[in-house]
Write a protein that holds these residues in place. Structure first.
Motif, PDB file in Angstrom:
ATOM      1  N   LEU A 116      12.866  -4.217   0.003  1.00 54.25           N
ATOM      2  CA  LEU A 116      12.755  -2.710  -0.145  1.00 54.25           C
ATOM      3  C   LEU A 116      13.668  -2.284  -1.477  1.00 54.25           C
ATOM      4  O   LEU A 116      13.471  -1.466  -2.411  1.00 54.25           O
ATOM      5  CB  LEU A 116      13.307  -1.615   0.889  1.00 54.25           C
ATOM      6  N   LYS A 117      14.770  -3.009  -1.393  1.00 53.13           N
ATOM      7  CA  LYS A 117      15.690  -2.842  -2.553  1.00 53.13           C
ATOM      8  C   LYS A 117      15.255  -3.441  -3.850  1.00 53.13           C
ATOM      9  O   LYS A 117      15.584  -2.981  -5.044  1.00 53.13           O
ATOM     10  CB  LYS A 117      17.104  -3.432  -2.324  1.00 53.13           C
ATOM     11  N   GLN A 118      14.659  -4.556  -3.702  1.00 49.41           N
ATOM     12  CA  GLN A 118      13.976  -5.193  -4.905  1.00 49.41           C
ATOM     13  C   GLN A 118      13.003  -4.314  -5.371  1.00 49.41           C
ATOM     14  O   GLN A 118      12.922  -4.118  -6.698  1.00 49.41           O
ATOM     15  CB  GLN A 118      13.582  -6.451  -4.634  1.00 49.41           C
ATOM     16  N   ARG A 119      12.213  -3.861  -4.727  1.00 49.51           N
ATOM     17  CA  ARG A 119      11.137  -2.965  -5.109  1.00 49.51           C
ATOM     18  C   ARG A 119      11.472  -1.661  -5.724  1.00 49.51           C
ATOM     19  O   ARG A 119      11.063  -1.069  -6.770  1.00 49.51           O
ATOM     20  CB  ARG A 119      10.300  -2.528  -3.785  1.00 49.51           C
ATOM     21  N   TRP A 120      12.526  -1.081  -5.182  1.00 52.17           N
ATOM     22  CA  TRP A 120      13.093   0.354  -5.671  1.00 52.17           C
ATOM     23  C   TRP A 120      14.588   0.241  -5.909  1.00 52.17           C
ATOM     24  O   TRP A 120      15.406   0.542  -5.075  1.00 52.17           O
ATOM     25  CB  TRP A 120      12.921   1.508  -4.861  1.00 52.17           C
ATOM     26  N   PRO A 121      15.131  -0.674  -6.844  1.00 50.72           N
ATOM     27  CA  PRO A 121      16.554  -0.823  -6.789  1.00 50.72           C
ATOM     28  C   PRO A 121      17.578   0.229  -7.157  1.00 50.72           C
ATOM     29  O   PRO A 121      18.513  -0.036  -6.940  1.00 50.72           O
ATOM     30  CB  PRO A 121      16.606  -1.777  -8.338  1.00 50.72           C
ATOM     31  N   ASP A 122      16.870   1.266  -7.629  1.00 49.35           N
ATOM     32  CA  ASP A 122      17.761   2.723  -8.068  1.00 49.35           C
ATOM     33  C   ASP A 122      17.867   3.392  -6.705  1.00 49.35           C
ATOM     34  O   ASP A 122      18.458   4.511  -6.643  1.00 49.35           O
ATOM     35  CB  ASP A 122      17.018   3.385  -8.827  1.00 49.35           C
ATOM     36  N   ALA A 123      17.118   3.250  -5.619  1.00 52.02           N
ATOM     37  CA  ALA A 123      17.159   3.963  -4.334  1.00 52.02           C
ATOM     38  C   ALA A 123      18.191   3.625  -3.485  1.00 52.02           C
ATOM     39  O   ALA A 123      18.746   2.744  -3.599  1.00 52.02           O
ATOM     40  CB  ALA A 123      15.884   3.714  -3.769  1.00 52.02           C
ATOM     41  N   ASP A 124      18.550   4.726  -2.635  1.00 53.78           N
ATOM     42  CA  ASP A 124      19.401   4.449  -1.547  1.00 53.78           C
ATOM     43  C   ASP A 124      18.853   4.075  -0.536  1.00 53.78           C
ATOM     44  O   ASP A 124      17.904   4.803  -0.026  1.00 53.78           O
ATOM     45  CB  ASP A 124      20.048   5.830  -1.361  1.00 53.78           C
ATOM     46  N   VAL A 125      18.798   2.633  -0.249  1.00 52.83           N
ATOM     47  CA  VAL A 125      18.152   1.998   1.006  1.00 52.83           C
ATOM     48  C   VAL A 125      19.018   1.762   2.030  1.00 52.83           C
ATOM     49  O   VAL A 125      20.133   1.327   1.971  1.00 52.83           O
ATOM     50  CB  VAL A 125      17.739   0.455   0.304  1.00 52.83           C
ATOM     51  N   ARG A 126      18.681   1.963   3.100  1.00 51.38           N
ATOM     52  CA  ARG A 126      19.317   1.889   4.299  1.00 51.38           C
ATOM     53  C   ARG A 126      18.506   1.277   5.618  1.00 51.38           C
ATOM     54  O   ARG A 126      17.405   1.309   5.491  1.00 51.38           O
ATOM     55  CB  ARG A 126      19.834   3.365   4.912  1.00 51.38           C
ATOM     56  N   GLY A 127      19.190   0.363   6.389  1.00 49.11           N
ATOM     57  CA  GLY A 127      18.528  -0.152   7.487  1.00 49.11           C
ATOM     58  C   GLY A 127      19.296   0.203   8.731  1.00 49.11           C
ATOM     59  O   GLY A 127      20.405   0.213   9.081  1.00 49.11           O
TER      60      GLY A 127
ATOM     61  N   ARG B 190       0.814  -1.271  -0.006  1.00 48.03           N
ATOM     62  CA  ARG B 190      -0.092   0.122   0.006  1.00 48.03           C
ATOM     63  C   ARG B 190       0.825   1.420  -0.025  1.00 48.03           C
ATOM     64  O   ARG B 190       0.353   2.390  -0.128  1.00 48.03           O
ATOM     65  CB  ARG B 190      -0.935  -0.105   1.149  1.00 48.03           C
ATOM     66  N   VAL B 191       2.031   1.078  -0.070  1.00 51.00           N
ATOM     67  CA  VAL B 191       3.082   2.317  -0.351  1.00 51.00           C
ATOM     68  C   VAL B 191       3.007   2.547  -1.814  1.00 51.00           C
ATOM     69  O   VAL B 191       3.883   1.594  -2.551  1.00 51.00           O
ATOM     70  CB  VAL B 191       4.267   2.118   0.330  1.00 51.00           C
ATOM     71  N   ARG B 192       2.578   3.881  -2.343  1.00 51.25           N
ATOM     72  CA  ARG B 192       2.654   3.911  -3.715  1.00 51.25           C
ATOM     73  C   ARG B 192       3.636   4.726  -4.402  1.00 51.25           C
ATOM     74  O   ARG B 192       3.487   5.438  -5.372  1.00 51.25           O
ATOM     75  CB  ARG B 192       1.110   4.426  -3.975  1.00 51.25           C
ATOM     76  N   ALA B 193       4.627   4.958  -3.343  1.00 50.44           N
ATOM     77  CA  ALA B 193       5.788   5.412  -3.972  1.00 50.44           C
ATOM     78  C   ALA B 193       6.657   5.016  -5.310  1.00 50.44           C
ATOM     79  O   ALA B 193       6.576   3.647  -5.378  1.00 50.44           O
ATOM     80  CB  ALA B 193       6.993   5.502  -2.954  1.00 50.44           C
ATOM     81  N   GLU B 194       6.918   5.623  -6.322  1.00 47.25           N
ATOM     82  CA  GLU B 194       7.243   5.089  -7.702  1.00 47.25           C
ATOM     83  C   GLU B 194       8.643   4.934  -7.670  1.00 47.25           C
ATOM     84  O   GLU B 194       9.358   3.841  -8.070  1.00 47.25           O
ATOM     85  CB  GLU B 194       6.602   5.968  -8.736  1.00 47.25           C
ATOM     86  N   THR B 195       9.543   6.483  -7.679  1.00 48.12           N
ATOM     87  CA  THR B 195      10.884   6.291  -7.828  1.00 48.12           C
ATOM     88  C   THR B 195      11.321   6.996  -6.725  1.00 48.12           C
ATOM     89  O   THR B 195      12.109   8.207  -6.725  1.00 48.12           O
ATOM     90  CB  THR B 195      11.069   7.116  -9.226  1.00 48.12           C
ATOM     91  N   PRO B 196      11.174   6.506  -5.449  1.00 50.84           N
ATOM     92  CA  PRO B 196      11.938   7.239  -4.327  1.00 50.84           C
ATOM     93  C   PRO B 196      13.450   7.235  -4.271  1.00 50.84           C
ATOM     94  O   PRO B 196      14.082   6.395  -4.915  1.00 50.84           O
ATOM     95  CB  PRO B 196      11.544   6.436  -3.049  1.00 50.84           C
ATOM     96  N   ARG B 197      14.163   8.518  -4.002  1.00 53.53           N
ATOM     97  CA  ARG B 197      15.471   8.425  -3.977  1.00 53.53           C
ATOM     98  C   ARG B 197      16.131   7.768  -2.561  1.00 53.53           C
ATOM     99  O   ARG B 197      17.271   7.169  -2.632  1.00 53.53           O
ATOM    100  CB  ARG B 197      16.051   9.948  -4.147  1.00 53.53           C
ATOM    101  N   THR B 198      15.597   7.915  -1.620  1.00 54.01           N
ATOM    102  CA  THR B 198      16.178   7.435  -0.323  1.00 54.01           C
ATOM    103  C   THR B 198      14.808   6.747   0.525  1.00 54.01           C
ATOM    104  O   THR B 198      13.681   7.053   0.564  1.00 54.01           O
ATOM    105  CB  THR B 198      16.430   8.691   0.697  1.00 54.01           C
ATOM    106  N   VAL B 199      15.024   5.441   0.838  1.00 53.06           N
ATOM    107  CA  VAL B 199      14.192   4.578   1.482  1.00 53.06           C
ATOM    108  C   VAL B 199      15.122   4.101   2.834  1.00 53.06           C
ATOM    109  O   VAL B 199      16.122   3.675   2.898  1.00 53.06           O
ATOM    110  CB  VAL B 199      13.875   3.160   0.782  1.00 53.06           C
ATOM    111  N   VAL B 200      14.353   4.038   3.975  1.00 57.17           N
ATOM    112  CA  VAL B 200      15.041   3.717   5.203  1.00 57.17           C
ATOM    113  C   VAL B 200      13.854   2.767   6.026  1.00 57.17           C
ATOM    114  O   VAL B 200      12.760   2.825   6.029  1.00 57.17           O
ATOM    115  CB  VAL B 200      15.174   4.823   6.190  1.00 57.17           C
ATOM    116  N   ASP B 201      14.650   1.782   6.407  1.00 53.85           N
ATOM    117  CA  ASP B 201      13.931   0.621   7.344  1.00 53.85           C
ATOM    118  C   ASP B 201      14.408   0.877   8.772  1.00 53.85           C
ATOM    119  O   ASP B 201      15.514   0.499   9.105  1.00 53.85           O
ATOM    120  CB  ASP B 201      14.285  -0.827   6.778  1.00 53.85           C
ATOM    121  N   LEU B 202      13.445   1.475   9.573  1.00 56.88           N
ATOM    122  CA  LEU B 202      13.846   1.658  11.064  1.00 56.88           C
ATOM    123  C   LEU B 202      13.332   0.388  11.508  1.00 56.88           C
ATOM    124  O   LEU B 202      12.350  -0.042  11.896  1.00 56.88           O
ATOM    125  CB  LEU B 202      13.172   2.822  11.523  1.00 56.88           C
TER     126      LEU B 202
END
Length: 257
Positions: A50-61, A27-39
């Motif tokens: 999250l990396k699979q969903r948005w492979p071009d994003a900077d993903v951090r945990g 239900r998160v409808r973000a299309e091309t986020p630049r930054t994604v964080v998993d708290l």
């Protein structure tokens, strides 16, 4: 007493623990986020989605457990130890996710404004917390831990809790978000020896068990296992059904105009 987390024990029910994360993410409808964080990323197995969903994003945990962060290894994802109450990114993020973490913070409802300030305008904040704290899997632990001689060691341990869905919805609306809040009760089918004990000892009951000295823990575990087995009986095929209510919230922050 500070408790520690066992990544291997936590991941014994990967499929069951991962399903709510997938339902939240859907239900998160973000299309091309630049930054994604998993708290509260734990061992990182769900952060990988999250990396699979948005492979071009900077993903951090981010996780407060060094044991969990040491076990996290996902290509293209940066992991670090951190306390989400004090976490401050260099700039607001486009997607902020917190899965089965906020329940460990008694004041997490009051923490929502701070977390939303870490989200960029038009960005997304999504979280999920258990809502099953009135179930035997928790009430049995609470009852046993309050008895002598255990209470002397367990009275101050961390105990998870959550609010009702409407509380989260109203809080997010007051903060100006477009919010979607719902609940789902999963019926997990577990097998093996004392599967409900195995489940809770890796999560909600872990701080209590660790707080007990060795000479008391064995007796506590024995009583805990017996009462859980009565509350969650196995069928003729050895299957145990664990109902698990979870509460979800997905909020979109108001874009700037």
């Amino acid at each position: 007493m500070a408790h520690t987390w066992d990544p291997d024990r936590y991941r014994m029910y990967d499929d069951e623990r991962g399903r709510p994360f997938l339902d939240l993410l859907a239900r998160v409808r973000a299309e091309t986020p630049r930054t994604v964080v998993d708290l509260g990323c734990g061992p990182g197995n769900l952060t990988a989605l999250l990396k699979q969903r948005w492979p071009d994003a900077d993903v951090r945990g981010i996780d407060s457990s060094s044991e969990m962060i040491e076990a996290a290894d996902v290509p293209g994802v940066a992991f670090e130890v951190g306390d989400l109450r004090r976490w401050t990114p260099d700039e607001p993020v486009d997607v902020l996710v917190s899965n089965a973490t906020l329940q460990w913070l008694p004041d997490h409802l009051e923490l929502l404004p701070r977390l939303l300030r870490r989200v960029a305008p038009g960005g997304w904040f999504a979280f999920q917390v258990p809502g099953n704290f009135g179930e035997p899997s928790h009430t049995i632990r609470t009852d046993l831990a309050a008895r002598a001689p255990y209470a002397a060691h367990t009275s101050t341990v961390a105990v998870p809790s959550s609010r009702e869905p409407v509380d989260y919805l109203r809080a997010l609306q007051v903060l100006g978000c477009e919010a979607d809040v719902w609940e789902t009760t999963y019926l997990h089918v577990l097998t093996g020896d004392d599967p409900v004990f195995t489940w809770v000892s890796g999560t909600g009951a872990a701080p209590t068990l660790q707080a007990l000295p060795d000479d008391l823990r064995a007796d506590f575990e024995k009583a805990f296992r017996e009462r859980l087995a009565e509350a969650y009986p196995a069928d003729s095929e050895g299957r145990v059904i664990l109902p698990f209510r979870r509460i979800f919230a997905v909020a979109r922050k108001e874009p700037t105009t």
